[in-house]
Design a protein around this motif. Structure first.
Motif, short mmCIF file in Angstrom:
data_model
loop_
_atom_site.label_atom_id
_atom_site.label_comp_id
_atom_site.label_asym_id
_atom_site.label_seq_id
_atom_site.Cartn_x
_atom_site.Cartn_y
_atom_site.Cartn_z
N ASP A 235 -3.95 6.35 -1.88
CA ASP A 235 -4.89 5.77 -2.85
C ASP A 235 -4.28 4.71 -3.77
N GLN A 236 -3.29 3.97 -3.30
CA GLN A 236 -2.69 2.94 -4.15
C GLN A 236 -2.55 1.64 -3.36
N TYR B 111 -5.14 -1.27 -7.36
CA TYR B 111 -5.93 -0.04 -7.26
C TYR B 111 -4.99 1.14 -7.36
N ARG C 67 -0.05 5.19 0.58
CA ARG C 67 -1.14 6.09 0.91
C ARG C 67 -1.11 7.34 0.05
N THR D 286 -13.01 6.15 -7.65
CA THR D 286 -11.96 7.13 -7.36
C THR D 286 -11.91 7.43 -5.87
N GLY D 287 -10.75 7.88 -5.42
CA GLY D 287 -10.61 8.29 -4.04
C GLY D 287 -9.57 7.47 -3.31
N THR D 288 -9.65 7.51 -1.99
CA THR D 288 -8.69 6.83 -1.14
C THR D 288 -8.95 5.32 -1.10
N VAL D 289 -8.03 4.62 -0.48
CA VAL D 289 -8.23 3.19 -0.27
C VAL D 289 -9.47 2.95 0.58
N GLY E 158 -6.18 4.52 -7.51
CA GLY E 158 -6.89 5.76 -7.21
C GLY E 158 -7.99 6.09 -8.18
N ARG E 159 -8.06 5.34 -9.29
CA ARG E 159 -9.09 5.59 -10.30
C ARG E 159 -9.91 4.35 -10.65
N GLN F 77 0.84 -1.20 0.00
CA GLN F 77 0.00 0.00 0.00
C GLN F 77 0.87 1.24 0.00
N MET G 207 -12.48 3.21 -1.67
CA MET G 207 -12.58 2.05 -2.57
C MET G 207 -13.11 0.83 -1.83
#
Length: 273
Positions: free
Chosen positions: A103-104, A120, A101, A141-144, A122-123, A99, A147
């Motif tokens: 969003d990945q 993932y 941070r 979209t957005g943070t982990v 972020g999109r 991970q 998602m």
């Protein structure tokens, strides 16, 4: 984050529920008065009774995880399934996840369950079935955190240990805890850990947290008390890397040769309750 308390820790909760439902017809009815006794017990445990030291340690672990800008872990996951004759059979998987941070995320699950990988960036979230060589793409979209919420609510899908990947693991883990207590210092392999035990309405769970400044989680165990034979899921985190070298390309998906794209089907409304 919807607080459901260990909602995401077990990769097999839905499967265990299905197996249990198949065996419900052979389950003896509760003794007379048990329902009333259960209601009384539930009412008596409405207010959380979490020992201060147990809460403090989960909070410290949560803060330490949230501070990590990136990390990678490897875990061995053991889980029970009920055979047609009611015997508990244990299986295992190896799980790795990385991970970055906010969003990945990427990971892989292999072992007794069908192998899977996911990405993932972020999109969009991509999941790949290694056995069938098929993959699905979910735009989100957005943070982990966002998602994981979206895929759970929309598709009933999550990944192992995802409570630990959230921005606030403390809330996710203890949000529905009825009790929690500190059991002392116990070992997980070579690691000396703080051992904690919690209860919720329909399950018991335990967590072992490293006895050092990093306070990383080392082991988790869940017992599903509401299901026949009380199946268990446990995860031992065998390796942590808190300073991994991760690149943006690590979270990008490239279809393998011959892979087929399929749709991830949303759960029916009645299944979301």
């Amino acid at each position: 984050m919807t607080s459901t308390g260990l909602r995401n820790l077990s990769i097999l909760a839905a499967l265990l529920t299905a197996v249990a439902a198949a065996g419900q017809q052979n389950t003896a009815p509760p003794p007379e008065g048990a329902a009333a006794q259960s209601a009384t017990t539930q009412a008596a445990t409405t207010q959380p009774a979490i020992e201060a030291k147990a809460d403090e340690l989960v909070h410290k672990m949560s803060e330490q995880l949230a501070k990590l800008s990136a990390f990678r872990l490897e875990a061995e996951i053991l889980f029970d399934q009920l055979s047609p004759d009611g015997q508990k059979i244990q299986y295992s998987n190896r799980f790795t996840v990385a991970q970055k941070r906010p969003d990945q995320l990427r990971g892989e699950l292999t072992g007794d369950m069908p192998g899977r990988r996911f990405w993932y960036d972020g999109r969009e979230l991509v999941t790949l079935d290694l056995e069938r060589n098929v993959y699905s793409v979910v735009p989100v979209t957005g943070t982990v955190d966002a998602m994981l919420d979206h895929t759970m609510e929309r598709y009933g899908w999550t990944i192992p240990l995802s409570d630990l990947l959230l921005s606030n693991p403390h809330e996710a883990l203890t949000g529905e805890a009825l009790s929690g207590r500190y059991l002392g210092l116990h070992r997980v392999g070579e690691f000396k850990c703080h051992h904690l035990a919690f209860t919720q309405d329909d399950l018991d769970w335990q967590i072992w947290i490293d006895d050092d400044e990093q306070a990383l989680p080392r082991k988790l165990v869940i017992d599903y008390r509401s299901l026949p034979a009380c199946p268990q899921v446990s995860a031992v985190i065998v390796k942590w890397d808190t300073k991994p070298e991760l690149k943006a390309d690590d979270f990008k998906f490239e279809p393998p040769p011959g892979a087929t794209k399929i749709d991830m089907l949303p759960v029916e409304p009645e299944q979301q309750d």
